[in-house]
Design a protein around this motif. Structure first.
Motif, PDB file in Angstrom:
ATOM      1  N   PRO A   1      81.734 116.281  18.829  1.00  0.00           N
ATOM      2  CA  PRO A   1      81.174 116.445  20.174  1.00  0.00           C
ATOM      3  C   PRO A   1      81.667 117.709  20.880  1.00  0.00           C
ATOM      4  O   PRO A   1      82.642 118.335  20.469  1.00  0.00           O
ATOM      5  CB  PRO A   1      81.683 115.213  20.914  1.00  0.00           C
ATOM      6  N   VAL A   2      80.982 118.040  21.952  1.00  0.00           N
ATOM      7  CA  VAL A   2      81.393 119.102  22.856  1.00  0.00           C
ATOM      8  C   VAL A   2      82.430 118.525  23.815  1.00  0.00           C
ATOM      9  O   VAL A   2      82.229 117.433  24.356  1.00  0.00           O
ATOM     10  CB  VAL A   2      80.188 119.595  23.682  1.00  0.00           C
ATOM     11  N   VAL A   3      83.518 119.225  24.009  1.00  0.00           N
ATOM     12  CA  VAL A   3      84.453 118.838  25.066  1.00  0.00           C
ATOM     13  C   VAL A   3      84.315 119.870  26.182  1.00  0.00           C
ATOM     14  O   VAL A   3      84.498 121.065  25.957  1.00  0.00           O
ATOM     15  CB  VAL A   3      85.904 118.776  24.560  1.00  0.00           C
ATOM     16  N   TYR A   4      83.923 119.397  27.356  1.00  0.00           N
ATOM     17  CA  TYR A   4      83.562 120.265  28.480  1.00  0.00           C
ATOM     18  C   TYR A   4      84.645 120.183  29.549  1.00  0.00           C
ATOM     19  O   TYR A   4      84.874 119.118  30.125  1.00  0.00           O
ATOM     20  CB  TYR A   4      82.211 119.806  29.022  1.00  0.00           C
ATOM     21  N   PHE A   5      85.324 121.286  29.781  1.00  0.00           N
ATOM     22  CA  PHE A   5      86.430 121.322  30.744  1.00  0.00           C
ATOM     23  C   PHE A   5      85.990 121.950  32.063  1.00  0.00           C
ATOM     24  O   PHE A   5      85.353 123.002  32.065  1.00  0.00           O
ATOM     25  CB  PHE A   5      87.581 122.189  30.211  1.00  0.00           C
ATOM     26  N   SER A   6      86.382 121.324  33.170  1.00  0.00           N
ATOM     27  CA  SER A   6      86.151 121.941  34.466  1.00  0.00           C
ATOM     28  C   SER A   6      87.209 121.424  35.439  1.00  0.00           C
ATOM     29  O   SER A   6      87.654 120.280  35.328  1.00  0.00           O
ATOM     30  CB  SER A   6      84.744 121.624  34.968  1.00  0.00           C
ATOM     31  N   ALA A   7      87.605 122.263  36.391  1.00  0.00           N
ATOM     32  CA  ALA A   7      88.646 121.856  37.346  1.00  0.00           C
ATOM     33  C   ALA A   7      88.110 120.882  38.386  1.00  0.00           C
ATOM     34  O   ALA A   7      88.882 120.232  39.084  1.00  0.00           O
ATOM     35  CB  ALA A   7      89.241 123.074  38.034  1.00  0.00           C
ATOM     36  N   GLU A   8      86.770 120.807  38.520  1.00  0.00           N
ATOM     37  CA  GLU A   8      86.217 119.859  39.496  1.00  0.00           C
ATOM     38  C   GLU A   8      84.865 119.344  39.007  1.00  0.00           C
ATOM     39  O   GLU A   8      84.161 120.042  38.271  1.00  0.00           O
ATOM     40  CB  GLU A   8      86.086 120.502  40.887  1.00  0.00           C
ATOM     41  N   PHE A   9      84.548 118.124  39.418  1.00  0.00           N
ATOM     42  CA  PHE A   9      83.271 117.517  39.075  1.00  0.00           C
ATOM     43  C   PHE A   9      82.653 116.879  40.312  1.00  0.00           C
ATOM     44  O   PHE A   9      83.251 115.988  40.917  1.00  0.00           O
ATOM     45  CB  PHE A   9      83.450 116.450  37.980  1.00  0.00           C
ATOM     46  N   GLY A  10      81.478 117.331  40.684  1.00  0.00           N
ATOM     47  CA  GLY A  10      80.774 116.735  41.816  1.00  0.00           C
ATOM     48  C   GLY A  10      79.669 115.841  41.279  1.00  0.00           C
ATOM     49  O   GLY A  10      78.595 116.313  40.932  1.00  0.00           O
ATOM     50  N   ILE A  11      79.955 114.555  41.191  1.00  0.00           N
ATOM     51  CA  ILE A  11      78.977 113.616  40.635  1.00  0.00           C
ATOM     52  C   ILE A  11      78.253 112.901  41.771  1.00  0.00           C
ATOM     53  O   ILE A  11      77.054 112.737  41.755  1.00  0.00           O
ATOM     54  CB  ILE A  11      79.673 112.555  39.740  1.00  0.00           C
ATOM     55  N   HIS A  12      79.029 112.466  42.750  1.00  0.00           N
ATOM     56  CA  HIS A  12      78.465 111.709  43.866  1.00  0.00           C
ATOM     57  C   HIS A  12      79.449 111.757  45.033  1.00  0.00           C
ATOM     58  O   HIS A  12      80.661 111.890  44.820  1.00  0.00           O
ATOM     59  CB  HIS A  12      78.207 110.251  43.443  1.00  0.00           C
TER      60      HIS A  12
END
Ligand code: PLP
Length: 754
Positions: A139-150
């Motif tokens: 799989p792809v492992v996707y890194f980010s310092a923030e996630f705006g889901i809801h």
């Protein structure tokens, strides 16, 4: 532990599992001649469990029919609780929930939603099964310092986070095997309040973990995962939370654990809160801790996607792993990891990139470089444009560019800017051949499309359109929609926006203790028949929220025009340390005291995903006037497109490649001037030119039926030409084809210049 013990040891139930076992058919002895029909009855507990299973996968948040289920249970509380269904359900007993469901006849809708979630999570005929099969086992492992889901999960601050959230949601929609990694901020980003003088105050609220859709992540060893990252000054530990976003999981590292020093326990409390030392420690946990968490899950990544520079220490941990586990030399391991790594840069100004001095790097990466067997100078060289320049600090973006075979900017124009900015890293190449390509950002259509527009599209578009929203042909059906109906739908959405604005503005007045007349006036502010302009974004200086205010007389003339007035809704936060940004907010907020605005300029506090959603669904025009070329992409205008609003923007970021002369409005012609002063003056002139000569006349030009035909045609052109191209589905498909599949060893189709 023996096998027997293992078998009876309770384990954490998976999402929805309890409800499924209760639903499973009872086994019937094979010789039973007849079994009497049995009505399937839902016990209150069973109903409650189903609702909770729905609430615990953020899939609900982009399915309006499921969101409405929660809303109907108690509309006022749902709003007060930031639309958090777990917090809402916590206020119900199973018995009260059942009574409410019976009263509202919700049973079959709950069952149906629950069944759809199960089908969705288990589906096998996805886009990725056909186009990205190689990622199935890697799989792809996707890194980010923030996630705006809801809005109910406050672990984002703005555009970067919302983009990451939309990326994960579209990966889920396309069935792409993607695991996301981020940080868990237990105080999140701040809540914004303005005082009576218009000055911004920040409030940090402690998040109630038990009311979030997260649970401890369990490793292959059956235990909750805790990772440790070593520094010269000792280890930093982090526990790991798991959050379900449709078919994808998001893992969040949280330093608030036993064994950490008090400072380290607070390390992941806030987004972008601390100094550079806090910053490097957060990034250490995200990158190195993140790779360790993935390993503890037993996952072998096919691709590392590093979204912005914060997470690029992950590459070093991946190199270490290749050396330790597979016996590669350092050089071979670096080559291997670079082949698997995709790096996305978002920052068009040199000063915006994270940089750390040698002392901080040695303190935090010392143990890592010992394991890699490299010297301090060798490590520093990885983060420098000029490897031997001792005065140059360590830059995360440079490391990202050096340790990835595929790197990209986030719009066509930003690609040019990035190649120019980093050309020194490849001095032997001409600028066009600097290996940084671009994949333009897009937005997750189901999250930003209003329910009303969805109904309209569903009726007119081909039956399978929702599965193909990232493809061009589908959206041409917009030309089959009746113009009057499109206009009516937009008008209804605009009215909903005004209701929202009035509710918020009057609440703001009341909180500040203003007089009853002011509160009453706020309840009636704005007029649905007036051209409504929205401007909402971070109050960073380059975004120039006050450009439209440069000449107040001219603005007041437009606002107060007897036949063709305008009104403007502002929103946005300034970074807590950004005094000029706060000054801008104050200037705009205080305009409401000026009688010449006739109440036609309002400021909505506490811009977040919820405020954004209301604005982009209801405005006539979305205004964007950054100082070119400092807007890497921008995405809020893309959200407006889906709902029939028109963009009026400087030709920067995504709009530079989106505008075609018929699908919205351009401010200026994409010039870049000698200095900021000239730029601001020219852009201000161009802005008014566009408003006065194009936007306002076009909006108020009506036919015998009262319809603005030219305007509606532009709405159709905007939707038809832009909705698919600036969708996150198209974006994720681009990443899959151009980056993920080749990086994981599949057939290459390289779009990123390497
Ligand atoms: C979409 C979105 C953004 C991105 O806005 P731009 O100004 O276009 O970059 C920022 N904040 C929130 C809350 C959003 O929903």
């Amino acid at each position: 532990m023996s096998h027997a013990e293992e078998a009876i040891r309770p384990r954490t139930p998976r999402i929805g599992e309890e409800a499924r076992s209760a639903d499973a058919p009872r086994s019937v002895p094979s010789d039973a001649a007849y079994s009497p029909p049995r009505l399937i009855e839902l016990s209150p507990q069973n109903l409650y469990d189903k609702c909770m299973a729905l609430a615990r996968n953020l899939w609900w948040s982009w399915h309006p029919e499921v969101t409405n289920l929660f809303r109907e249970l108690d509309p006022i509380r749902f709003r007060q609780l930031d639309h958090n269904p777990i917090a809402l359900l916590a206020e119900f007993t199973p018995e009260r929930l059942e009574a409410r469901a019976a009263e509202l006849v919700l049973y079959s809708r709950i069952n149906q939603a629950y069944r759809r979630l199960k089908e969705y999570v288990g589906a096998e005929d996805t886009w990725s099964d056909v186009h990205a099969g190689v990622l199935g086992s890697k799989p792809v492992v996707y890194f980010s310092a923030e996630f705006g889901i809801h809005e109910s999960v406050p672990i984002y601050s703005g555009g970067l986070g919302v983009l990451s959230g939309d990326h994960v949601k579209s990966a889920s929609g396309l069935g792409l095997p993607l695991i996301a990694v981020g940080l868990f901020y237990n105080q999140g980003y701040f809540k914004q309040q303005l005082d009576i003088d218009g000055y911004q105050h920040e409030e940090y609220l402690q998040t109630r973990v038990d009311l979030l859709p997260i649970e401890p992540a369990i490793g292959v060893d059956g235990k909750p995962i805790v990772v440790q990252v070593d520094t010269r000054g000792g280890g930093i530990r982090a526990k790991v939370w798991k959050m379900a976003v449709g078919r994808c999981n998001l893992y969040l590292l949280d330093c608030d654990v036993e064994g950490n020093s008090p400072e380290d326990r607070a390390l992941t409390s806030r987004l972008y809160g601390g100094d550079t030392r806090v910053r490097i420690r957060q990034e250490l946990v995200l990158g190195i801790g993140g790779v360790r968490a993935i390993r503890a899950l037993g996952v072998t990544p096919g691709v590392y996607h590093l979204n912005e520079g914060h997470s690029v220490f992950a590459t070093l941990e991946a190199v270490r792993e290749q050396m330790n586990a597979n016996g590669f030399s350092y050089d071979d391991a670096v080559r291997m990891v670079a082949r698997q790594t995709v790096f996305t840069t978002h920052t068009p100004v040199p000063a915006g990139h994270d940089r750390f001095d040698g002392g901080l790097i040695e303190e935090h990466l010392g143990p890592m470089r010992d394991s890699l067997g490299i010297s301090h100078e060798q490590l520093m060289a990885l983060g420098r444009v000029e490897p031997h320049n001792h005065a140059e600090p360590f830059c995360m973006t440079v490391l990202g560019l050096k340790l990835s075979r595929r790197a990209n900017a986030v719009s066509q124009l930003h690609g040019h800017v990035s190649r120019k900015m980093w050309a020194n890293l490849w001095p032997w190449r001409v600028e066009e051949e600097v290996p940084i390509g671009h994949i333009t950002n897009g937005v997750h259509v189901p999250s930003w499309l209003s329910w009303q527009m969805l109904q309209l599209y569903d009726r007119i578009f081909p039956a399978n359109w929702f599965r193909k929203m990232g493809e061009p042909g589908i959206w041409q059906s917009i030309y089959d929609v009746d113009p009057g109906e499109l206009w009516e739908t937009h008008y209804a959405l605009k009215n909903l926006l005004l209701q929202f604005v009035r509710r918020r503005v009057s609440r703001q007045c009341r909180r500040r203790g203003e007089c009853d007349e002011a509160v009453e006036a706020a309840r009636n502010v704005l007029d649905p028949n007036i051209l409504t302009i929205g401007f909402a974004r971070r109050f960073a200086t380059y975004k120039r929220a006050d450009l439209v205010l440069n000449d107040l007389e001219r603005l007041f003339t437009l606002i107060a025009d007897r036949d063709r007035p305008i009104q403007i809704i502002f929103a946005g936060k300034a970074h807590p340390a950004d005094e000029p940004g706060k000054g801008l907010i104050r200037k705009i907020a205080n305009l409401r005291h000026d009688p010449r605005t006739s109440g036609r300029i309002v400021f909505i506090e506490d811009y977040d995903i919820n405020v954004c959603r209301h604005l982009i669904q209801g405005v006539d025009v979305w205004l964007n006037n950054p100082r070119r070329p400092l807007e890497a992409s921008g995405t809020s205008g893309q959200k407006v497109v889906l709902n029939g609003g028109l963009n009026c923007s400087i030709l920067d970021g995504w709009w530079a490649e989106a505008y075609d002369g018929k699908n919205g409005f351009a401010i200026g012609r994409g010039e870049i001037h000698a200095n900021d002063e000239i730029t601001d003056r020219r852009d201000y002139e161009a802005l008014y030119e566009t408003l006065e000569k194009e936007v306002i006349p076009c909006f108020y030009e009506r036919d015998a039926d009262g319809l603005p035909r030219r305007w509606i045609q532009m709405m159709m052109n905007s939707i038809g030409s832009l909705a698919w191209r600036f969708s996150a589905h198209r974006m994720v498909m681009d990443y899959a084809r151009a980056c993920y599949v080749p990086a994981a060893g599949g057939v290459s189709c390289d779009m990123t210049n390497r």
